[in-house]
Design a protein around this motif. Sequence first.
Motif, PDB file in Angstrom:
ATOM      1  N   THR A 215     -18.200  17.308  11.619  1.00 38.57           N
ATOM      2  CA  THR A 215     -18.803  16.153  12.041  1.00 38.57           C
ATOM      3  C   THR A 215     -18.498  15.567  13.177  1.00 38.57           C
ATOM      4  OG1 THR A 215     -18.295  14.633  10.365  1.00 38.57           O
ATOM      5  CG2 THR A 215     -20.146  15.934   9.668  1.00 38.57           C
ATOM      6  N   VAL A 216     -19.175  14.806  14.024  1.00 38.15           N
ATOM      7  CA  VAL A 216     -18.734  13.965  15.030  1.00 38.15           C
ATOM      8  C   VAL A 216     -19.457  12.720  14.921  1.00 38.15           C
ATOM      9  CG1 VAL A 216     -18.742  13.625  17.708  1.00 38.15           C
ATOM     10  CG2 VAL A 216     -18.265  15.779  16.703  1.00 38.15           C
ATOM     11  N   ARG A 217     -18.690  11.636  14.639  1.00 39.56           N
ATOM     12  CA  ARG A 217     -19.343  10.141  14.302  1.00 39.56           C
ATOM     13  C   ARG A 217     -19.076   9.260  15.328  1.00 39.56           C
ATOM     14  NH1 ARG A 217     -17.636   7.438  10.277  1.00 39.56           N
ATOM     15  NH2 ARG A 217     -19.634   6.785   9.343  1.00 39.56           N
ATOM     16  N   LYS A 218     -20.117   8.362  15.790  1.00 40.82           N
ATOM     17  CA  LYS A 218     -19.868   7.407  16.469  1.00 40.82           C
ATOM     18  C   LYS A 218     -18.996   6.327  16.018  1.00 40.82           C
ATOM     19  CE  LYS A 218     -24.682   7.797  17.913  1.00 40.82           C
ATOM     20  NZ  LYS A 218     -26.077   6.956  17.804  1.00 40.82           N
ATOM     21  N   SER A 219     -17.849   5.908  16.983  1.00 46.55           N
ATOM     22  CA  SER A 219     -17.001   4.903  16.441  1.00 46.55           C
ATOM     23  C   SER A 219     -17.597   3.554  16.012  1.00 46.55           C
ATOM     24  CB  SER A 219     -16.055   4.447  17.500  1.00 46.55           C
ATOM     25  OG  SER A 219     -16.755   4.041  18.831  1.00 46.55           O
ATOM     26  N   HIS A 220     -17.341   2.645  15.107  1.00 48.14           N
ATOM     27  CA  HIS A 220     -18.074   1.664  14.701  1.00 48.14           C
ATOM     28  C   HIS A 220     -17.070   0.405  15.113  1.00 48.14           C
ATOM     29  CE1 HIS A 220     -15.579   0.824  11.117  1.00 48.14           C
ATOM     30  NE2 HIS A 220     -15.697   2.181  10.801  1.00 48.14           N
ATOM     31  N   GLY A 232     -25.002   2.108  22.692  1.00 45.54           N
ATOM     32  CA  GLY A 232     -26.512   1.612  23.022  1.00 45.54           C
ATOM     33  C   GLY A 232     -27.561   1.230  21.893  1.00 45.54           C
ATOM     34  N   ASP A 233     -26.951   1.442  20.555  1.00 48.58           N
ATOM     35  CA  ASP A 233     -27.875   0.877  19.609  1.00 48.58           C
ATOM     36  C   ASP A 233     -27.156  -0.288  18.811  1.00 48.58           C
ATOM     37  OD1 ASP A 233     -25.857   2.158  18.323  1.00 48.58           O
ATOM     38  OD2 ASP A 233     -26.868   3.232  17.163  1.00 48.58           O
ATOM     39  N   GLU A 234     -26.182  -0.813  19.525  1.00 46.89           N
ATOM     40  CA  GLU A 234     -25.400  -2.208  18.997  1.00 46.89           C
ATOM     41  C   GLU A 234     -26.470  -3.416  18.627  1.00 46.89           C
ATOM     42  OE1 GLU A 234     -22.565   0.589  20.336  1.00 46.89           O
ATOM     43  OE2 GLU A 234     -24.177  -0.469  21.465  1.00 46.89           O
ATOM     44  N   VAL A 235     -27.500  -3.436  19.453  1.00 47.55           N
ATOM     45  CA  VAL A 235     -28.298  -4.680  19.225  1.00 47.55           C
ATOM     46  C   VAL A 235     -29.320  -4.577  18.256  1.00 47.55           C
ATOM     47  CG1 VAL A 235     -27.942  -5.337  21.857  1.00 47.55           C
ATOM     48  CG2 VAL A 235     -29.994  -3.771  20.972  1.00 47.55           C
ATOM     49  N   GLY A 307     -23.870  -8.129  13.801  1.00 46.63           N
ATOM     50  CA  GLY A 307     -23.544  -7.008  14.792  1.00 46.63           C
ATOM     51  C   GLY A 307     -22.556  -5.761  14.271  1.00 46.63           C
ATOM     52  N   CYS A 308     -22.411  -5.918  12.918  1.00 42.75           N
ATOM     53  CA  CYS A 308     -21.680  -4.786  12.594  1.00 42.75           C
ATOM     54  C   CYS A 308     -22.366  -3.621  12.541  1.00 42.75           C
ATOM     55  CB  CYS A 308     -21.120  -5.178  10.977  1.00 42.75           C
ATOM     56  SG  CYS A 308     -20.120  -3.855  10.260  1.00 42.75           S
ATOM     57  N   THR A 309     -21.594  -2.333  12.941  1.00 47.21           N
ATOM     58  CA  THR A 309     -22.184  -1.173  13.434  1.00 47.21           C
ATOM     59  C   THR A 309     -21.960  -0.175  12.290  1.00 47.21           C
ATOM     60  OG1 THR A 309     -20.552  -0.640  14.925  1.00 47.21           O
ATOM     61  CG2 THR A 309     -22.685  -1.602  15.739  1.00 47.21           C
ATOM     62  N   VAL A 310     -21.171  -0.375  11.275  1.00 53.05           N
ATOM     63  CA  VAL A 310     -20.427   0.628  10.313  1.00 53.05           C
ATOM     64  C   VAL A 310     -21.578   1.479   9.889  1.00 53.05           C
ATOM     65  CG1 VAL A 310     -20.313  -0.914   8.406  1.00 53.05           C
ATOM     66  CG2 VAL A 310     -18.794   1.381   8.711  1.00 53.05           C
ATOM     67  N   TRP A 311     -22.708   0.849   9.324  1.00 52.30           N
ATOM     68  CA  TRP A 311     -23.642   1.503   8.671  1.00 52.30           C
ATOM     69  C   TRP A 311     -24.943   1.373   9.519  1.00 52.30           C
ATOM     70  CZ3 TRP A 311     -22.744   4.935   5.534  1.00 52.30           C
ATOM     71  CH2 TRP A 311     -21.764   4.640   4.726  1.00 52.30           C
ATOM     72  N   ARG A 312     -24.946   1.826  10.869  1.00 52.59           N
ATOM     73  CA  ARG A 312     -25.977   1.793  11.697  1.00 52.59           C
ATOM     74  C   ARG A 312     -26.835   2.970  11.550  1.00 52.59           C
ATOM     75  NH1 ARG A 312     -21.752   3.185  15.759  1.00 52.59           N
ATOM     76  NH2 ARG A 312     -22.873   1.794  17.327  1.00 52.59           N
ATOM     77  N   GLU A 313     -28.205   2.871  12.045  1.00 50.14           N
ATOM     78  CA  GLU A 313     -29.057   3.718  11.598  1.00 50.14           C
ATOM     79  C   GLU A 313     -28.534   5.259  11.873  1.00 50.14           C
ATOM     80  OE1 GLU A 313     -32.990   5.075  10.529  1.00 50.14           O
ATOM     81  OE2 GLU A 313     -32.010   2.973  10.211  1.00 50.14           O
ATOM     82  N   ASP A 314     -27.986   5.506  13.022  1.00 46.69           N
ATOM     83  CA  ASP A 314     -27.813   6.831  13.312  1.00 46.69           C
ATOM     84  C   ASP A 314     -26.011   6.791  13.532  1.00 46.69           C
ATOM     85  OD1 ASP A 314     -27.299   9.577  13.830  1.00 46.69           O
ATOM     86  OD2 ASP A 314     -28.498   9.329  15.874  1.00 46.69           O
TER      87      ASP A 314
END
Length: 318
Positions: A215-220, A232-235, A307-314
């Motif tokens: 897997t390749v995961r986006k950094s949070h 681009g999905d941080e907001v 604004g925490c992105t650890v459990w962002r949608e994707d």
Amino acid sequence: MLKLKDIPVTGDKAISYVEDRMGFPVGELDMFPKYFLIETVNTCNARCIMCGIDFDKKSKAIIKKDLFEKITHEIFQHRDHVEKVMLYVDGEPLMDKKLPERIRRMKEAGVKIVNIASNAGLLDEKLGKALIDAGLDEVFIAIDSLKKDVYEEIRVRLDFDTVYQNTVNFIALRDKMKSDLVIRINMVLQELNKDEGPTFQEHFQKLVSPQDFVTVRKSHNWGSTVNVGDWGDEVDVNGHPCIALWGTCVIHVNGDIPLCCMDTETRHHLGNVWEQSIEEIWTGKIMADLKKMHVDGDRKGMTLCDGCTVWREDTHLS
């Protein structure tokens, strides 16, 4: 499934969002944790640039046997409810010399899936065999580049050649021992390796077995404390509740239960399992109030959640 275009979501829609992401009714999630992150050792042999933890300021500690047994016993009482126990939180689990023993205890307690996540720097053959013999079900191995210079700039203090060879050897050992252990090779995508994702996946897919994952995961952003890449999905993240409040109970090495895995210093103290049961803390007023804030759309009211992105949608690139 609800998509980001449907946000902001509150009330019944927020509850539906949580249930959709978690795959369980909220009433069931509220009863007792489905997932656990248990810190058995709170130090690390690496100083990764995308990590939000200052290990140099931490005093190395290992979980007390009595505390681990208390946690294990309570999980045993809810073994049909619990889905997975992950024996790591902030640090490198392989630095706990009793890790194989702890894995074995969790399996004896009836835990369906016992998991660790490791940088593989210490994963030699002897330890690898002990982990497999103990009944480990999953291991997530982080390798953030196939380029030695890039890897070592990201995973400071680790040697790429050692980590890579340990990983290849462990895959071969697992196959030789005919174990059902699932291996996930993971890259944290960030500015330094942003163009390596497809090459990384192609390379490791040739080495792993069909039951494994690459897997390749986006950094949070570690609760908005670190930034090594914008996607681009941080907001969008504040528009829906964080599933961590319903999904995972984090227990630190001293028994403290923090808000979530991003609450590395336990700034939001929910309780301590020396003093209360996990069930009492999970179903208590503090937890209920936090969940209500998220369901009511007031996620910004918590600094750590804002604004925490650890459990962002994707979370995955693919």
